[in-house]
Scaffold this active site. Sequence first.
Site, PDB file in Angstrom:
ATOM      1  N   ASP A 330       8.598  32.148  12.066  1.00  0.00           N
ATOM      2  CA  ASP A 330       8.366  32.418  10.641  1.00  0.00           C
ATOM      3  C   ASP A 330       9.199  31.525   9.739  1.00  0.00           C
ATOM      4  OD1 ASP A 330      10.627  33.752  11.726  1.00  0.00           O
ATOM      5  OD2 ASP A 330      10.812  34.907   9.888  1.00  0.00           O
ATOM      6  N   GLU A 331       8.728  31.383   8.511  1.00  0.00           N
ATOM      7  CA  GLU A 331       9.490  30.779   7.407  1.00  0.00           C
ATOM      8  C   GLU A 331      10.147  29.451   7.757  1.00  0.00           C
ATOM      9  OE1 GLU A 331      10.995  34.286   4.620  1.00  0.00           O
ATOM     10  OE2 GLU A 331      12.048  34.315   6.526  1.00  0.00           O
ATOM     11  N   VAL A 332       9.368  28.512   8.241  1.00  0.00           N
ATOM     12  CA  VAL A 332       9.937  27.199   8.547  1.00  0.00           C
ATOM     13  C   VAL A 332       9.855  26.331   7.296  1.00  0.00           C
ATOM     14  CG1 VAL A 332       9.791  25.195  10.039  1.00  0.00           C
ATOM     15  CG2 VAL A 332       9.169  27.457  10.920  1.00  0.00           C
TER      16      VAL A 332
END
Length: 535
Positions: A330-332
Site C-alpha cells: 500500500d501507499e507507495v
Amino acid sequence: MAHTGTHSQPVRACLLLVVVSVWVQQVDGVWPLPQQLDQSADRNSLSPQRFSFTYGRDSAAQTGCSVLDAAFKRYFSIIFPDFTKGSENGLQYMWSEPQPFVVSVSVKTRGCDGYPDEDSDESYNLSVSEGQAVLRSVTVWGALRGLESFSQLVYQDDYGSYFINKTEIVDFPRFAFRGLLLDTSRHYLPLHAILKTLDAMAYSKFNVFHWHIVDDPSFPYQSRTFPDLSNKGAFHPFTHVYTQSDVMRVIEHARMRGIRVIPEFDSPGHTQSWGKGQPNLLTPCYKGDVPSGSFGPVDPTVDTTYKFMESLLKEVKFVFPDSYVHLGGDEVSFACWQSNPNVRTFMEKMGFGKDFTKLESFYMESIMNMTAALNRTSIVWQDVFDYHERIPQDTVLEIWKGETYQAELSRMTKAGHRVLLSAPWYINHISYGQDWRNSYAVQPQNFSGTEEQKKLVIGGEVAMWGEYVDATNLNPRLWPRACAAAERLWSDEEKTLNADLAFPRLEKFRCELLRRGIQAEPLFVGHCKHEYDGL
Ligand SMILES: *[C@@H]1O[C@H](CO)[C@@H](O)[C@H](O)[C@H]1NC(C)=O
Ligand SMILES: *[C@@H]1O[C@H](CO)[C@@H](O)[C@H](O)[C@H]1NC(C)=O
Ligand SMILES: *[C@@H]1O[C@H](CO)[C@@H](O)[C@H](O)[C@H]1NC(C)=O
Ligand SMILES: *[C@@H]1O[C@H](CO)[C@@H](O)[C@H](O)[C@H]1NC(C)=O
Ligand SMILES: *[C@@H]1O[C@H](CO)[C@@H](O)[C@H](O)[C@H]1NC(C)=O
C-alpha cells in the site's frame, strides 16, 4: 440524549416497544449471537464443587488433547471466578445439596496439535439440559467456540449462586475470516498486551490476528537471518523487540484459542525502518544529479532486493505456521523512484515508460510469485489491485480505503478475487458517542454482484493502527467497539440488523469483559455488577 419528559405520545409508545424488546433480547445472552438459539425458563443450578468438563465417549479427542485440556482449565476459572480467587463464600452451598453438572465435549476429528487455518470447521452444537450440557463439534476449534458460548450462558443471582437455563444452540460462523489487526511498529506493544488482546478476541470469536509487525517507524521483529533489522531498526534493540521466543508464545497462545497469526511484512513502501539494518535495500533519492541522503521505497531494480526478500520470506514461512502471509503493497510514493537515475534506466529497459505503477506491479508480482513458490497464500492491500496488476488468482485482496468500498467489492469479486473488508472497521478512529453502531451497520455482502461474487468475500478485519495507541489505551479503544464487527462477521445478518436490539446484549457482554479483566470502555450511562477495579 433528550429528556423523555418532553416527548410526545407516539414517542412514548415507541419507547415502550424498545423496553419490551430489551426484555426479549436478554434471553439471547450470547455475543456474537448464535445462528440458532433457543432458551427456556427451566433453570439448572451449578456449583463449582460439582462441576466438570469431560470428553464424550465417542469423541476423537480425549484427555491429553492440549487445546481442550487447557480450555477446560481456562473456562472453569472464567465461569467461577470467585471460586478460583479463593474468596468463595462456602455458606451459600449449605442451604441445598449441590447438584452435579457435567459438560461433555465430543469432537469428530482429533487435530489437537495442529493449527487453525482457512478451512477449519468452527461449527458446534450445544445442548444444555438438567445436570448436563452436550457440546458437539467437528474440530477442536469448533469446541472452543462452543465453550465460549457455554461460559456466556452461566449467570449468578444476587446471592452468588450459579445458574444456567435449558438451552439449544446450533452455531457456525457466517465468514471464515474474522480478523483483528494490531500495529506494533508505530508503538511497541509489550507481549502481555498482545496476549491479552488474543484472550479478548476469543471471547468475541475472532479467529485471525493480523500482526502488522513492522513499518516505517520501527522494526521490532527480531529476525534470525537478518538480526540487524531489529538491532538497528527497532526503537530499542533489547527492550522494544519481539524475540523468536516472544513470537512463538504469541503463536501458541493464539493456537490455544483457535486464532491464526498472520504476519504482515509490508513492502515496497512503509519500509524506512528496514533500511537502517539492511544497506542497499531502499532506493536512494536524488536531488538533481546527486543522492540527497534520504531513502524511498525498497529498490525494485536490483537483484539483491529479491534475494533479500526471498530469504526473509523463507524465514517467515519457517516461523509462522499459517498458510497466509500479508505482503502489504500500500501507499507507495513514486517521487523517490522518479528522482533516481538508475530506476529511470531500469524503467526504460523494461518498457514501463513513465508509468511507475508498472514498476510497483513488477515488484509486487515478483514477491507474490515468491510467496506462491513457498506454498503460501498472499494477502495484499487494495492498491495492488487498483494498479491493474497481474495478480495470482488465489491472492486475497484487502480493502482499506474509505467510503467507496462497495464499488471496490464489486470490481474485485468480478475479477474473481477473494476479498477481505477492513475499510469500515478502522476503529483506531474515534469520535464522541456510540460509534460501534457504524461498525454494526456494515453489510459486507451488500454490493452489486452475483451470488458467486458475494461468496468471494471471505470476511473482514478490525484495524487498530498505532499512531495514537500503545498499551495504555489499547484495550479501552478496542473493546467493546471491536465486538460490533465480531458479531457482523459471525452472526446471521437478518437476525442482527437492529443495533437497538443488540445494545442491551452488548452492554451485558461488556460487563462480562470487565469481569474477565478486560478494560472495556463504557457504551453509555450505566453500571456493571463487577466494575473494573484497576487491579
Ligand atoms: C432463565 O430462567 C429463569 C428462571 O426460570 C428466568 O427467570 C429467566 O428469564 C431465564 N433466562 C433466560 C435467559 O432465558
Ligand atoms: C449440529 O446440528 C445440525 C442441525 O441439527 C446438524 O446438521 C449438524 O451436523 C450438527 N453438528 C454437529 C457437529 O454435530
Ligand atoms: C502447501 O500448503 C498446503 C496447505 O497450507 C498443504 O496442505 C500442502 O501439503 C502444502 N504443499 C507442499 C508441497 O508443501
Ligand atoms: C510471476 O509468475 C507468472 C506465472 O508463472 C509469470 O508469468 C510472471 O512472469 C511472473 N512475474 C514476475 C514478475 O516474475
Ligand atoms: C444495501 O445498501 C443499500 C444502499 O447502501 C440500501 O439502500 C439497501 O437497503 C441495503 N440492502 C439491504 C438488504 O439492507
